[in-house]
Design an enzyme around this catalytic site. Structure first.
Site, mmCIF file in Angstrom:
data_model
loop_
_atom_site.group_PDB
_atom_site.id
_atom_site.type_symbol
_atom_site.label_atom_id
_atom_site.label_comp_id
_atom_site.label_asym_id
_atom_site.label_seq_id
_atom_site.Cartn_x
_atom_site.Cartn_y
_atom_site.Cartn_z
ATOM 1 N N ASP A 37 23.125 -64.120 -48.537
ATOM 2 C CA ASP A 37 24.036 -64.793 -49.479
ATOM 3 C C ASP A 37 23.525 -66.113 -50.032
ATOM 4 O OD1 ASP A 37 26.202 -62.949 -49.655
ATOM 5 O OD2 ASP A 37 26.659 -63.422 -47.575
ATOM 6 N N ASP A 88 27.081 -56.103 -53.217
ATOM 7 C CA ASP A 88 27.224 -57.539 -53.522
ATOM 8 C C ASP A 88 25.864 -58.222 -53.712
ATOM 9 O OD1 ASP A 88 28.977 -56.254 -51.716
ATOM 10 O OD2 ASP A 88 29.951 -58.122 -51.139
HETATM 11 N N1 GLY Z 1 30.243 -60.730 -50.488
HETATM 12 C C1 GLY Z 1 31.418 -60.567 -49.756
HETATM 13 C C2 GLY Z 1 32.628 -60.280 -50.542
HETATM 14 O O1 GLY Z 1 32.606 -59.984 -51.709
HETATM 15 O O2 GLY Z 1 33.663 -60.324 -49.950
#
Ligand code: GLY
Length: 416
Positions: free
Chosen positions: A117, A182
């Site tokens: 992330d 994601d």
């Molecule tokens: N990347 C985690 C979410 O979208 O909750």
């Protein structure tokens, strides 16, 4: 005579369409201005309460209080990102000073290799800061962040590993090399790093990751799997499953939004038509879905409770009624659609722009936008963090606000 009449008719139509357009533009301008005014009221208050630079506002806790997270949480970059967007809209030095302060608080994250992330964390904060101020000191931090992200790239899988080895939700399988849809959002950092260093290895990894995601996460009907787990030794797909979605074969709304947004960015950066086709296919799936409510804010999963969709976790349909919507998915999608509208033919551009504006209008209504002073000083209510974990259901979420402001700024730029 007839010629003269036709000429007058033409002039009248032209004038009407000019005034029609300008009324439409002014209405949108008001919508944007009004939202930024509410945002200023909310975030002024947030700045009063959120004073510890090691605690990042994320949403609401179960007891209704403001929920903070530490520097390792994936959402830390959104709060500085919001402050940068406030500065971008207002030009007010006050917002810049707070954005700089909160951005600097994330500096040590440039070495964070514990999950994928870092793109969210550093590009939304330092990336926006660099875009708006050209502060040269941000550059090496962004480059180091890209280097850290590259540590999770495997040429065998052709992917960046999202999470470390873990059990699937419900414990059925062990994911050794899990990649989530994601992750498409982290690629922008890599494209940026190649542009400023001239080193194409970041960009090459981003392109390969996008190709692998296109092949393995996106279904033939352009819906998406949330998680694909690979065999790290061979790169073969081992499992296609859900983590925050309803079931393995369902479509988690925010996952679909990340895909629309991520493939739009991949197209912007490469001009590869396959990415554009994927972004459009995923957008069309979202917009044409029979379960998409008329206000265009999706249910948290497109297939929740539907026959043929069986979750690996205990689902109680009565726990939350009506089925919760995910305002964050609408915010992300509206922002993505406004960018996507720039790359497609006129008819599609109109469809995407109108859908984005409809979403923004819904999110600006009392059903989703909080009264100033409420909602722990976030703008949007009614997002869903993780339904299977019973976490952040019908809650504000910092990233819903971030993409909402981004969508408003994109709409403003399209008008200008
Ligand atoms: N990347 C985690 C979410 O979208 O909750």
């Amino acid at each position: 005579m007839i010629k003269k009449k036709l000429y007058f008719l033409f002039v009248i139509l032209l004038t009407a369409s000019f005034f029609g357009c300008s009324v439409y533009r002014n209405t949108q301008k008001q919508l944007i201005a009004e939202n930024f005014s509410v945002a200023a009221q909310q975030y002024d208050k947030m700045l009063e309460v959120a004073t510890d630079l090691t605690k990042y506002p994320r949403g609401s806790a179960k007891d209704g209080t403001l929920r903070y997270v530490g520097i390792n949480d994936w959402t830390g970059g959104f709060w500085p990102g919001i402050l940068w967007y406030m500065f971008e809209y207002t030009g007010d030095a006050k917002w810049r000073a707070t954005a700089e302060k909160w951005t600097a608080s994330l500096e040590s994250n440039q070495f964070n290799t514990s999950h994928h992330d870092i793109g969210f964390m550093m590009y939304d904060s330092y990336g926006n800061g660099y875009r708006l101020t050209h502060n040269e000191a941000y550059k090496p931090i962004l480059i180091q962040s890209a280097k850290s992200l590259m540590k999770r790239y495997s040429p065998v899988a052709g992917s960046i590993q999202s999470w470390n080895k873990k059990k699937s939700v419900g414990g059925k399988n062990t994911w050794e090399f899990p990649v989530i849809i994601d992750n498409m959002m982290n690629l922008e950092l890599l494209f940026f790093a190649s542009k400023i260093t001239g080193d194409n290895s970041y960009r090459d990894a981003a392109i390969k990751h996008a190709e692998t995601t296109m092949k393995n996460h996106v279904r033939p009907d352009y819906s998406s799997y949330h998680v694909v787990s690979y065999d790290p030794a061979t790169g073969a797909v081992k499992y296609r499953q859900a983590a925050q979605g309803f079931s393995d074969n369902s479509t988690w709304a925010r996952g679909q939004s990340w895909g629309i947004y991520g493939f739009t960015v991949a197209y912007r950066e490469t001009k590869d038509k396959r990415f554009l086709q994927t972004a459009q296919g995923m957008a069309d799936f979202f917009l044409n879905h029979k379960k998409l409510p008329s206000d265009k804010v999706p249910l948290w999963d497109f297939n929740v409770g539907e026959a043929g969709y069986v979750p690996d976790w205990k689902f109680d349909p009565n726990q939350y009624q009506p089925i919760p919507r995910d305002a964050s998915a609408a915010a992300i999608t509206s922002s993505a659609l406004l960018e996507l509208s720039k790359y497609v033919d006129e008819a599609h551009a109109k469809t995407y722009k109108q859908a984005a504006i409809a979403m923004i209008q819904s999110l600006s209504s009392p059903a989703y936008r909080a009264e100033p002073g409420s909602n722990n000083y976030f703008m949007l209510k009614n997002s869903v963090g993780s339904f299977p974990a019973n976490a952040e259901v019908n809650s504000p979420l910092v990233y819903a606000d971030y993409y909402f402001l981004e969508a408003l700024l994109r709409l403003k730029k399209l008008q200008d």
